[in-house]
Scaffold this motif. Structure first.
Motif: not given
Length: 307
Positions: A13-20, A86-89, A92-93, A174-175
Motif C-alpha cells: 500500500i503506497l501512501h499519498t502525499l496528503s494526510i487530509n 482517487l482511491s482510498q487504499n 500495488i502488487s 510503504i510510507d
C-alpha cells in the motif's frame, strides 16, 4: 519489536502525499496538469529534433534522448501517484512494485549517464573545437547515447534482484508515493545489512562517478573560457553551458540528498518533497530550460509555427 505475522506480502500500500483526504482532488488536478505538460514538452522536443535537419547535431540528439528518458522516468511513478489520489487504499502488487522500482531507477541512471555525456559534449565544443567533429561524429554520438541506455538499464539489475529476494512478511505499508529503496528495506524482516550496503554503494557509485566526471569537464571548460580574450566570447561560452549546468544542479542536488547521506532517521515529509521535485518538477522544467535559452531551438519552433 516486529509485530507482523508470517503471511508473505503479495501487495503493498503506497501512501499519498496528503494526510487530509479533502486535498486529494486538488493534488490530483495539479499533478495531472504537471504530468500532461511534461509529456507535451518532452514529446515536442523529440519531434523537433527528429523533424528539423538543423537540429541533427550531437547536443540536440542527446537532448532528444534525454526527453525520452524524462517521459519514461515520470511515467514510472506519476500514473500510480494519480490513481492514489482517487482511491482510498493505493494498492500495488508485489511484482508491480518492483517493476516500478526497476524502471524508476533505470531511467534515473540513464539520465545520470546522459547528463554526463552532455557535459562531455560541451567540453569538446569549448575546449577542443578544432577536433570536435572528429571526436563527436554522428557514429560516436549514437554509440554514446546507446551506451547510456544500456548501462542505465543493466546497472539496476543487481540491487533490484537483491531487494526482491528479501523476506517481506506482514507489514506492507510503504510510507512513500513510490517503491523506493529505503522504504522497501524498512519493510523487510529480518534486515539484511549486506543487501542494504550493496544497494547503497551501487546507487552512490552512479551518482558520484557521473557527477565527478561532470565536475572535471567543467573545470576544463572554466579554465578554457577564462583564457578567451574577449568578454563577449566568454559570455557566449558560458551561455552554452548555462542550461546544462542548471539541469545538473536540479537533478543531482535532489538525488544526492536522497541517496548519498548518512543512515538514520530523516524527516519523511522532507524526503517526499525532495522526491516530488526530482521525479515531477525536473522532467517538467528540463525542456523549458533547454529550449528557452537556445536560439537554434527557438528558430526551429518559429519555422514550425509558420508552417
Amino acid at each position: 519489536m516486529w509485530e507482523g505475522n508470517q503471511t508473505k506480502v503479495k501487495e503493498f500500500i503506497l501512501h499519498t502525499l496528503s494526510i487530509n483526504g479533502g486535498a486529494h482532488a486538488v493534488l490530483f488536478t495539479l499533478f495531472l496538469l504537471i504530468y500532461t505538460l511534461t509529456l507535451v514538452g518532452n514529446i515536442s522536443i523529440i519531434m523537433l529534433v527528429w523533424s528539423n535537419m538543423s537540429l541533427h547535431k550531437p547536443m540536440y540528439i542527446f537532448l532528444g534522448n534525454l526527453s525520452f528518458v524524462e517521459i519514461g522516468y515520470t511515467s514510472s511513478t506519476m500514473p500510480k501517484m494519480l490513481s492514489g489520489f482517487l482511491s482510498q487504499n493505493n494498492y500495488i502488487s508485489f511484482t508491480g512494485c518492483f517493476l516500478q522500482y526497476y524502471f524508476f531507477f533505470s531511467f534515473g541512471s540513464t539520465e545520470c549517464f546522459l547528463i554526463t555525456i552532455m557535459g562531455y559534449d560541451r567540453y569538446l565544443a569549448i575546449c577542443r573545437p578544432l577536433h570536435y567533429h572528429v571526436l563527436m561524429s554522428s557514429r560516436i554520438c549514437f554509440r554514446l547515447a546507446a551506451s547510456c541506455w544500456m548501462n542505465g538499464f543493466f546497472w539496476t539489475l543487481l540491487p533490484i534482484n537483491l531487494i526482491a529476494q528479501l523476506p517481506f512478511y506482514g507489514r506492507n505499508k510503504i510510507d512513500h508515493f513510490l517503491c523506493d529503496t529505503g522504504p522497501l528495506l524498512e519493510l523487510s524482516y529480518p534486515r539484511d545489512s549486506v543487501t542494504e550496503v550493496t544497494s547503497s554503494v551501487i546507487t552512490s557509485l552512479v551518482l558520484v562517478l557521473t557527477f565527478s566526471f561532470i565536475c572535471i569537464s567543467y573545470i576544463f571548460i572554466i579554465q578554457t573560457t577564462l583564457r578567451i580574450p574577449s568578454s563577449s566570447g566568454r559570455r557566449k561560452a558560458f551561455s552554452t553551458c548555462a542550461s546544462h549546468l542548471t539541469v545538473v544542479i536540479m537533478f543531482f542536488g535532489g538525488a544526492m540528498y536522497m541517496y548519498i547521506r548518512p543512515s538514520g532517521k530523516h524527516p519523511l515529509y522532507l524526503d517526499k518533497v525532495v522526491a516530488v521535485f526530482y521525479t515531477t518538477v525536473t522532467p517538467l522544467l528540463n525542456p523549458i530550460i533547454y529550449s528557452l535559452r537556445n536560439k537554434e531551438f527557438i528558430e526551429a519552433v518559429k519555422k514550425v509555427m509558420k508552417c
